[in-house]
Design a protein around this motif. Structure first.
Motif, PDB file in Angstrom:
ATOM      1  N   VAL A  45      47.258  39.917  34.666  1.00 50.41           N
ATOM      2  CA  VAL A  45      46.587  40.966  35.444  1.00 50.41           C
ATOM      3  C   VAL A  45      46.895  40.779  36.925  1.00 50.41           C
ATOM      4  O   VAL A  45      46.680  39.698  37.484  1.00 50.41           O
ATOM      5  CB  VAL A  45      45.062  40.938  35.211  1.00 50.41           C
ATOM      6  CG1 VAL A  45      44.372  41.983  36.077  1.00 50.41           C
ATOM      7  CG2 VAL A  45      44.746  41.169  33.736  1.00 50.41           C
ATOM      8  N   SER A  50      41.602  47.378  35.975  1.00 46.97           N
ATOM      9  CA  SER A  50      41.782  46.529  34.801  1.00 46.97           C
ATOM     10  C   SER A  50      40.553  45.649  34.604  1.00 46.97           C
ATOM     11  O   SER A  50      39.917  45.224  35.582  1.00 46.97           O
ATOM     12  CB  SER A  50      43.017  45.640  34.989  1.00 46.97           C
ATOM     13  OG  SER A  50      43.123  44.689  33.937  1.00 46.97           O
ATOM     14  N   GLY A  68      42.955  42.691  30.793  1.00 45.30           N
ATOM     15  CA  GLY A  68      44.122  43.515  31.055  1.00 45.30           C
ATOM     16  C   GLY A  68      44.025  44.936  30.545  1.00 45.30           C
ATOM     17  O   GLY A  68      44.991  45.702  30.635  1.00 45.30           O
ATOM     18  N   VAL A 126      44.210  47.743  40.305  1.00 40.62           N
ATOM     19  CA  VAL A 126      45.657  47.573  40.168  1.00 40.62           C
ATOM     20  C   VAL A 126      46.403  48.555  41.060  1.00 40.62           C
ATOM     21  O   VAL A 126      47.385  48.198  41.717  1.00 40.62           O
ATOM     22  CB  VAL A 126      46.073  47.765  38.696  1.00 40.62           C
ATOM     23  CG1 VAL A 126      47.588  47.606  38.536  1.00 40.62           C
ATOM     24  CG2 VAL A 126      45.334  46.781  37.798  1.00 40.62           C
TER      25      VAL A 126
END
Length: 500
Positions: free
Chosen positions: A427, A486, A490, A453
């Motif tokens: 991640v 996330s 993940g 992310v």
């Protein structure tokens, strides 16, 4: 009161004469006021195809505590309902079948549901929950003939099951109609075995279609006000042509009895499931290999999609068919195999109903532009793994440097933060270490340990990156910002936060 009645009697001849003179007719209410006349014809035509499903299993008794006994309805000794309540409530719950006693030895319990015959070789359709965990299954025909049945296959996701028994004679069978042709207000007829009373006919109308009650991944129920009660499960819902257009499965009721809100699996779904169970003994559903979510107005504004529609791809399985086809997180699927996708459930159902190995055309919107992709569907495997939530420690080993934006405390990912929130090494992004409970972020359920992310479809690695992107979007007059978020494992999702 007496005077009024006497006056009424004296007035009756006069009123009757006046009515006749005016050319009116005193006649009973038309049949349409009580429902269509065809209901009796439908019932007579199909009732021999409707069966009772009797199951039995061995369960561990829970004992005869006063708490258990007190939870059951109390009826006077010797009442004609005493035996009914003893059997229905106590035996079904695994409690003692008689009065008193705390025998904890295993005992046999029985339950009854409904089903219907779709093939003269003895094929019966019912609900999975009617026969689940049963040691023995019997089909009881309308004339009372009881025959042992074997299980052909079940599909838990649609709560359907197919049984087979050896016919003792020529059987009455029913066929599936087209549930897609149903209209709101159409009359429907339900036949089943409510409260173990035997074959019972009720009628009502279609109250709603494509109802999603969050009971499964492919919810698309027919809602009806035809009386459906315990024991009706697995029974058929007919149109006025005597065709099965649904399987009665669920009711909403605080008491367990009908309050006019019942749900049936539509025949379009049932027919496909039954065909596969008969052919393979299991379901072989199509698989695209994506995780999807809804497109809210805020997300649609961020992605320049008007109007809000489709299924937003939040993640792509590395081993799934979508990845080699070029589908990416952030794509919005608006058409699948020629059919419009209005919401995520549409895509889930269509993919599941499509043959494994079929190549289909998918239209996605990517950064405001439509793109056409082709994908060869795989097969969905039913692992149904339960993921455990990560346990978060209260205190980090070292206090990280944070940046505030969007009501969030943000920090660059470090070894300590990965350990604290159990974030996988795969991640990448900026970790949330705190959330202002008065912010839009809190309302959208962002929490400490989430990792941002992307911001507006651009990767970020620090809180400063996020602050700069947010400030620029505000200058550009944007009302919201789209984040790709996330969790520690993940799994991705998109969240739109207000910039106002």
């Amino acid at each position: 009161m007496t005077a009024t009645l006497a006056l009424s009697r004296r007035l009756r001849p006069i009123l009757a004469a006046a009515v006749l003179a005016a050319g009116w007719a005193l006649a009973p209410a038309p049949a349409s006021a009580r429902g269509p006349e065809g209901i009796a014809d439908v019932a007579e035509k199909v009732i021999d195809a409707v069966v009772n499903i009797s199951t039995s299993q061995t369960v561990e008794a829970k004992g005869g505590s006063s708490e258990n006994r007190g939870a059951n309805p109390q009826v006077p000794p010797g009442s004609p309902f005493e035996e009914f309540f003893d059997d229905f409530f106590k035996n079904r719950r695994g409690g003692p079948g008689g009065r008193g006693g705390a025998d904890n030895s295993p005992r046999r319990t029985n339950s009854l549901g409904s089903g219907f015959i779709v093939d003269d070789s003895g094929v019966v359709v019912t609900n999975n929950h009617v026969i689940a965990d049963a040691d023995e299954i019997n089909v009881i025909l309308n004339d009372g003939t009881k025959i042992k049945a074997e299980l052909v296959g079940v599909d838990k996701k649609t709560d359907l099951a197919v049984l087979k028994f050896k016919p003792p004679r020529q059987l009455t069978v029913v066929k599936f109609g087209d549930s897609d042709k149903l209209r709101l207000g159409d009359w429907v007829v339900a036949i089943g075995n409510p409260f173990s009373l035997g074959g019972t006919v009720t009628a009502g109308i279609v109250s709603a279609k494509n109802r999603d009650i969050s009971s499964g991944p492919y919810d698309s129920y027919i809602q009806t006000d035809a009386a459906i009660n315990r024991g009706n499960s697995g029974g058929p819902l007919f149109n006025l042509e005597g065709e099965v257009i649904g399987v009665n499965t669920l009711i909403i009721s605080p008491s367990g009895g009908s309050i006019g809100i019942g749900f049936a699996v539509p025949s379009k779904t049932v027919a496909g499931v039954v065909d596969q169970l008969r052919q393979f003994g299991e379901l072989r559903r199509g698989w695209l290999g994506v995780r999807i979510q809804g497109v809210t107005d805020e997300i649609a504004e961020s992605l320049n999609i008007k109007p809000a529609r489709g299924a937003l791809v939040a993640g792509v399985d590395d081993k799934g068919p979508a990845k080699p086809a070029g589908i990416e997180p952030g794509d919005v699927v608006v058409k699948f195999d020629g059919h419009d996708i209005k919401e995520p459930k549409d895509l889930s159902r269509m993919v599941a109903d499509t043959a494994v190995g079929k190549e289909v055309e998918i239209i996605v919107i990517r950064k405001g532009q439509e793109q056409t992709l082709k994908v060869k569907l795989g097969r969905l495997e039913d692992n149904e793994k339960v993921q455990q939530a990560a346990i978060k420690k209260d205190e980090p080993a070292e206090k990280p440097q944070t940046q505030k934006a969007l009501g969030l405390d943000l920090a660059a990912l470090s070894k300590d933060l990965r350990t604290r929130y159990k974030i996988k090494d795969s991640v990448k992004g900026v970790v949330v270490t705190g959330v202002d409970q008065a912010s839009d972020a809190a309302e959208k359920r962002l929490s400490a340990g989430d990792v941002i992310v992307e911001v507006a479809q651009e990767a970020v690695t620090s809180g400063v990156d996020i602050k700069k992107r947010v400030d620029q979007l505000k200058k550009d007059g944007k009302k919201s910002v789209l984040l790709l978020v996330s969790n520690a494992d993940g799994e991705l999702r998109f969240v739109a936060l207000s910039l106002q």
